[in-house]
Enzyme design. Structure first.
Site, PDB file in Angstrom:
ATOM      1  N   GLU A   1       8.255 -15.960 -19.603  1.00 12.20           N
ATOM      2  CA  GLU A   1       8.442 -17.322 -19.088  1.00 12.20           C
ATOM      3  C   GLU A   1       7.035 -17.760 -18.694  1.00 12.20           C
ATOM      4  OE1 GLU A   1      11.640 -18.319 -19.034  1.00 12.20           O
ATOM      5  OE2 GLU A   1      12.384 -16.315 -19.460  1.00 12.20           O
TER       6      GLU A   1
ATOM      7  N   CYS B   1       6.561 -23.808 -12.112  1.00  9.06           N
ATOM      8  CA  CYS B   1       6.562 -23.810 -13.573  1.00  9.06           C
ATOM      9  C   CYS B   1       7.381 -24.967 -14.114  1.00  9.06           C
ATOM     10  CB  CYS B   1       7.139 -22.494 -14.079  1.00  9.06           C
ATOM     11  SG  CYS B   1       8.735 -22.113 -13.352  1.00  9.06           S
TER      12      CYS B   1
HETATM   13  P1  NAP Z   1      -0.761 -14.863 -14.093  1.00  2.00           P
HETATM   14  O1  NAP Z   1      -2.132 -14.864 -13.605  1.00  2.00           O
HETATM   15  O2  NAP Z   1      -0.541 -14.903 -15.552  1.00  2.00           O
HETATM   16  O3  NAP Z   1      -0.064 -13.588 -13.466  1.00  2.00           O
HETATM   17  C1  NAP Z   1       1.287 -13.343 -13.658  1.00  2.00           C
HETATM   18  C2  NAP Z   1       1.590 -11.887 -13.355  1.00  2.00           C
HETATM   19  O4  NAP Z   1       0.992 -11.069 -14.340  1.00  2.00           O
HETATM   20  C3  NAP Z   1       1.044 -11.408 -12.030  1.00  2.00           C
HETATM   21  O5  NAP Z   1       1.982 -10.543 -11.432  1.00  2.00           O
HETATM   22  C4  NAP Z   1      -0.198 -10.654 -12.435  1.00  2.00           C
HETATM   23  O6  NAP Z   1      -0.544  -9.675 -11.492  1.00  2.00           O
HETATM   24  C5  NAP Z   1       0.290 -10.020 -13.708  1.00  2.00           C
HETATM   25  N1  NAP Z   1      -0.754  -9.541 -14.596  1.00  2.00           N
HETATM   26  C6  NAP Z   1      -1.944 -10.093 -14.862  1.00  2.00           C
HETATM   27  N2  NAP Z   1      -2.601  -9.340 -15.765  1.00  2.00           N
HETATM   28  C7  NAP Z   1      -1.803  -8.283 -16.068  1.00  2.00           C
HETATM   29  C8  NAP Z   1      -1.923  -7.147 -16.913  1.00  2.00           C
HETATM   30  N3  NAP Z   1      -2.990  -6.956 -17.663  1.00  2.00           N
HETATM   31  N4  NAP Z   1      -0.900  -6.265 -16.961  1.00  2.00           N
HETATM   32  C9  NAP Z   1       0.206  -6.447 -16.218  1.00  2.00           C
HETATM   33  N5  NAP Z   1       0.370  -7.510 -15.384  1.00  2.00           N
HETATM   34  C10 NAP Z   1      -0.631  -8.421 -15.312  1.00  2.00           C
HETATM   35  O7  NAP Z   1       0.066 -16.098 -13.482  1.00  2.00           O
HETATM   36  P2  NAP Z   1       0.127 -16.579 -11.974  1.00  2.00           P
HETATM   37  O8  NAP Z   1      -1.215 -17.172 -11.638  1.00  2.00           O
HETATM   38  O9  NAP Z   1       0.657 -15.546 -11.057  1.00  2.00           O
HETATM   39  O10 NAP Z   1       1.210 -17.735 -12.049  1.00  2.00           O
HETATM   40  C11 NAP Z   1       0.914 -19.040 -12.451  1.00  2.00           C
HETATM   41  C12 NAP Z   1       1.372 -19.298 -13.859  1.00  2.00           C
HETATM   42  O11 NAP Z   1       2.711 -18.849 -14.039  1.00  2.00           O
HETATM   43  C13 NAP Z   1       1.412 -20.751 -14.214  1.00  2.00           C
HETATM   44  O12 NAP Z   1       0.807 -20.922 -15.459  1.00  2.00           O
HETATM   45  C14 NAP Z   1       2.877 -21.100 -14.274  1.00  2.00           C
HETATM   46  O13 NAP Z   1       3.192 -22.132 -15.164  1.00  2.00           O
HETATM   47  C15 NAP Z   1       3.482 -19.819 -14.713  1.00  2.00           C
HETATM   48  N6  NAP Z   1       4.856 -19.725 -14.269  1.00  2.00           N
HETATM   49  C16 NAP Z   1       5.859 -19.802 -15.179  1.00  2.00           C
HETATM   50  C17 NAP Z   1       7.172 -19.712 -14.776  1.00  2.00           C
HETATM   51  C18 NAP Z   1       8.318 -19.815 -15.751  1.00  2.00           C
HETATM   52  O14 NAP Z   1       9.437 -19.497 -15.405  1.00  2.00           O
HETATM   53  N7  NAP Z   1       8.083 -20.248 -16.954  1.00  2.00           N
HETATM   54  C19 NAP Z   1       7.479 -19.510 -13.429  1.00  2.00           C
HETATM   55  C20 NAP Z   1       6.442 -19.428 -12.518  1.00  2.00           C
HETATM   56  C21 NAP Z   1       5.122 -19.540 -12.962  1.00  2.00           C
HETATM   57  P3  NAP Z   1      -1.822  -9.856 -10.539  1.00  2.00           P
HETATM   58  O15 NAP Z   1      -1.596 -11.094  -9.723  1.00  2.00           O
HETATM   59  O16 NAP Z   1      -1.815  -8.626  -9.709  1.00  2.00           O
HETATM   60  O17 NAP Z   1      -3.006  -9.984 -11.455  1.00  2.00           O
END
Ligand code: NAP
Length: 692
Positions: free
Chosen positions: A256, A295
């Site tokens: 997502e 999101c």
């Molecule tokens: P993110 O930076 O992509 O991180 C998401 C998750 O992935 C975090 O738990 C992060 O952990 C983890 N992660 C990062 N690199 C990883 C790796 N190499 N291996 C395993 N896990 C890894 O996103 P965010 O900043 O938390 O959230 C914002 C984004 O999420 C926005 O773009 C938003 O649109 C999207 N979003 C989408 C939805 C939906 O349902 N479509 C819902 C909410 C948010 P760490 O923080 O520890 O790096």
């Protein structure tokens, strides 16, 4: 120095030894250090093995209903700690209203799955999908689809914006399916996730190995995963793409990701209409709740060109009247900061990209705002991640950047359109979204738009004067319905409703004899062993067995019966009353008995009238009238125990009976299922009473 946030692994709290590289997590309003996050030294393979062995074993011992009841207890335990979880969330920038979606919303997901699990799933460990398919003429060979739980572990990687709801919307269906979870929250809000996990651990309700928490990174995750495991990722499209490249064959990987959601003001929703007002209100809510870090937030407001100025002006006035930016600890604050200074800088960068592409700032600015501090004073707060609500306008509504760039904060763009066709085209330029909303009072406009935009969206919400107050809103996915979307939204549609449970299970086509299918599914199949003898209505739920059967004697159906029934009920349809008219109808040989008369006669044939373990008949399902019954035909009914579902919290359960009415030529007249409530135990005599 502030300590490192613990993880919960192998049913124990675990904290790494000191790690100088641990990530600092700070209060979003003040910049004060809250905790540090690291998983250095974690034995991920051990945690995965624990889930696959201990977790699978403890969850496998429970039925869907037992797991559903545990979900309810989890929800009650978290409800008791709701205030402290909401209070803690303020440090991440959440206002009290924001916590309604994260804390209360997360608890609501648990309640919903607790209820759906008991209402929509059997009290069993497998789920039967669809009807049995006869595969041989004599009924000795048939097939059916069956869901059984995946044998591995569900790794749930979550975004920072909903540390509770976002995690629980994945955990609840995994738990209900019987698959253990490893939750990996995003670092900036990992302390909120740690808090709700701690509540569940302290409540002593978690089956061993059912839930683990990794605070910090999950090194080499995909190297440890295998067939039967699954990963549910929520976050940015960039991280999703990196992880997708690592996912091994056989591991279910769903995402997502970001979504450039749209909201359309329909041509009929002109200024002055209730739809226009609802539209502006919704824009305000979506810009400001969670400071736009949702999101599902509206990124593109698509409005008739003639209404652009009116929308901008109304929104500007509403923001001026209602928005108080500041530290959520101050009661008057209606919009908190972004989660971190990094996120604030990222949003500013994305606004710059939109401006470079031709966007003009129509509302707000990227200047640091004056904000309300926790003590109620107002002034600058450079250590806080505050951003003003910003709306941009574009002369060319097809500018690629506006359909591709997600500024994950209180930022939206407004685009004008001339025709409904063009509005739909603009929606679809988003490349696939989680949600689009439409403000309209015209159902024809709704139908026309949906035909064009439906396939580009996971959810479409229509808001009009009738439901503006009752609507759950553009930005709120509900646990009953799909959350996910095609294309750039990640391609997921597995969250929401019982489909989310099925996502954690494997569907297998099972072929075999009626006896084999009965044994495997816990549902009696026609042709399997059956037993007559003592009337099954005299057996308690504990005594009753699948295949227990009652076969009635025959009963003649006379013309007098048909006429009496017709006059008694008022159902004097010509097929029952007029020989000539009935004969002229190709479906009838002449006057025929009412189908409902036959079902009533059948009830009279199978009833066992004295008080007994059958407490109530609560309905029929799948009733089909197959062969007409003429005056002086004879009917008989066969009733066979098809499914027995004890209730976990009551002294009775449900029994579904397979009912077949035959005529004197052994032709099937009607088929249906009778639904009854039956006492678990029954003591005859002494006034006959139910015991538990
Ligand atoms: P993110 O930076 O992509 O991180 C998401 C998750 O992935 C975090 O738990 C992060 O952990 C983890 N992660 C990062 N690199 C990883 C790796 N190499 N291996 C395993 N896990 C890894 O996103 P965010 O900043 O938390 O959230 C914002 C984004 O999420 C926005 O773009 C938003 O649109 C999207 N979003 C989408 C939805 C939906 O349902 N479509 C819902 C909410 C948010 P760490 O923080 O520890 O790096």
């Amino acid at each position: 120095m502030t300590g490192i946030l613990p993880s919960y692994l192998c049913d124990r709290w675990w904290t790494p030894e000191e790690d100088p590289d641990a990530a600092d997590v700070r209060d979003a309003s003040t910049g004060d250090l809250i905790t540090r996050v690291s998983s250095r030294g974690i034995h991920l393979a051990e945690a995965l093995a624990h889930a696959r062995t201990v977790g699978q074993h403890s969850l496998g011992a429970l039925t869907f209903h037992q797991r559903a009841l545990l979900l309810k207890q989890f929800a009650l335990a978290l409800t008791a700690h709701k205030e402290e979880l909401a209070e803690m969330s303020k440090r991440a920038g959440s206002t009290a209203r924001d916590s309604l979606s994260d804390v209360d919303g997360g608890i609501g997901v648990l309640f919903t799955y607790a209820s759906k699990g008991r209402r929509e799933l059997p009290n069993a460990r497998v789920i039967v999908d669809g009807a049995a398919e006869p595969l041989s003429k004599d009924g000795s060979f048939l097939g059916r689809h069956l869901y059984s739980r995946l044998p591995g572990v569900a790794v749930q990687i979550n975004a920072y914006n909903f540390p509770m709801w976002g995690a629980l919307e994945k955990f609840a269906p995994a738990f209900l399916a019987g698959v253990p979870s490893i939750v990996k929250p995003a670092t900036p809000t990992a302390y909120v996730a740690e808090a709700w996990v701690r509540v569940l651990v302290d409540a002593g309700l978690l089956p061993d190995g059912a839930l683990q928490l990794v605070s910090g990174a999950v090194p080499d995750l995909f190297a440890h995963l295998r067939l039967g495991d699954l990963v549910g990722f929520t976050g940015s499209a960039t991280t999703a793409a990196t992880l997708r490249a690592q996912a091994a064959a056989g591991v279910r990987f769903t995402t997502e990701t970001d979504s450039i959601n749209a909201s359309v003001l329909a041509p009929d929703a002109a200024p002055g209409t209730p739809e226009f007002d609802a539209y502006v209100k919704q824009l305000l809510v979506e810009l400001t709740s969670k400071a736009g870090q949702k999101c599902t937030a509206i990124r593109r407001a698509i409005v008739p060109s003639s209404s652009v100025d009116a929308v901008v002006s109304a929104l500007r006035d509403t923001i001026a009247a209602r928005v108080v930016i500041g530290d959520p600890h101050a009661d008057a604050v209606t919009m908190g900061p972004l989660v971190s200074l990094d996120q604030r800088d990222e949003v500013r960068r994305q606004i710059a990209v939109l401006r470079d592409a031709g966007g003009r700032v129509l509302i707000g600015s990227t200047d640091e705002p004056e904000v309300m501090r926790a003590d109620g004073s107002v002034g600058p707060a450079p250590e806080g991640a505050f951003v003003q609500p910003v709306m941009l306008g574009f002369d060319d509504p097809r500018t690629p950047a506006v359909h591709e760039v997600e500024a994950f904060g209180p930022v939206a763009s407004i685009l004008g359109y001339e025709t409904l066709d063009e509005a739909a085209e603009l929606v679809n330029l988003g490349g696939g979204s989680l949600v689009t909303s439409v403000a309209t009072g015209d159902p024809a406009v709704a139908a026309e738009l949906l035909a064009r935009i439906g396939a580009y969206n996971g959810r479409v919400l229509f808001v009009g004067r009738d439901n503006a107050r009752t609507s759950t809103g553009h930005g709120a996915p509900v646990p009953h319905l799909v959350h996910g979307g095609p294309g750039r939204a990640g391609g997921g549609e597995e969250l929401g409703g019982i489909r989310a449970v099925l996502h954690h299970m494997q569907r297998t086509a099972v072929q075999g004899s009626p006896d084999v299918l009965t044994a495997i599914t816990g549902v009696w199949h026609a042709g399997a062993v059956s037993a007559t003898g003592i009337h099954p209505f005299r057996k308690s739920l504990t005594e009753l067995r699948l295949g227990d059967r009652f076969a009635s004697p025959t009963r003649a159906v006379t013309l007098d019966d048909i006429e009496t029934f017709a006059h008694f009920t008022g159902d004097t349809f010509y097929a029952h009353m007029d020989e000539a008219a009935a004969s002229a109808n190709r479906f009838f040989p002449g006057r025929v008995a009412h189908g409902y008369l036959l079902v009533s006669f059948a009830a009279g044939l199978f009833v066992d009238p004295d008080p007994g373990p059958v407490l109530a008949n609560y309905g029929l399902e799948n009733l089909r009238f197959v062969t007409p019954v003429s005056p002086d035909d004879e009917v008989r009914v066969t009733l066979t125990a098809q499914q027995i579902t004890p209730r976990e919290t009551d002294d009775y359960g449900e029994v579904r009976w397979d009912a077949v009415i035959h005529n004197q030529r052994d032709e099937i007249v009607a088929t249906y299922e009778v639904l009854t409530l039956v006492a678990k135990e029954w003591v005859e005599g002494d006034g006959a009473r139910v015991t538990t």
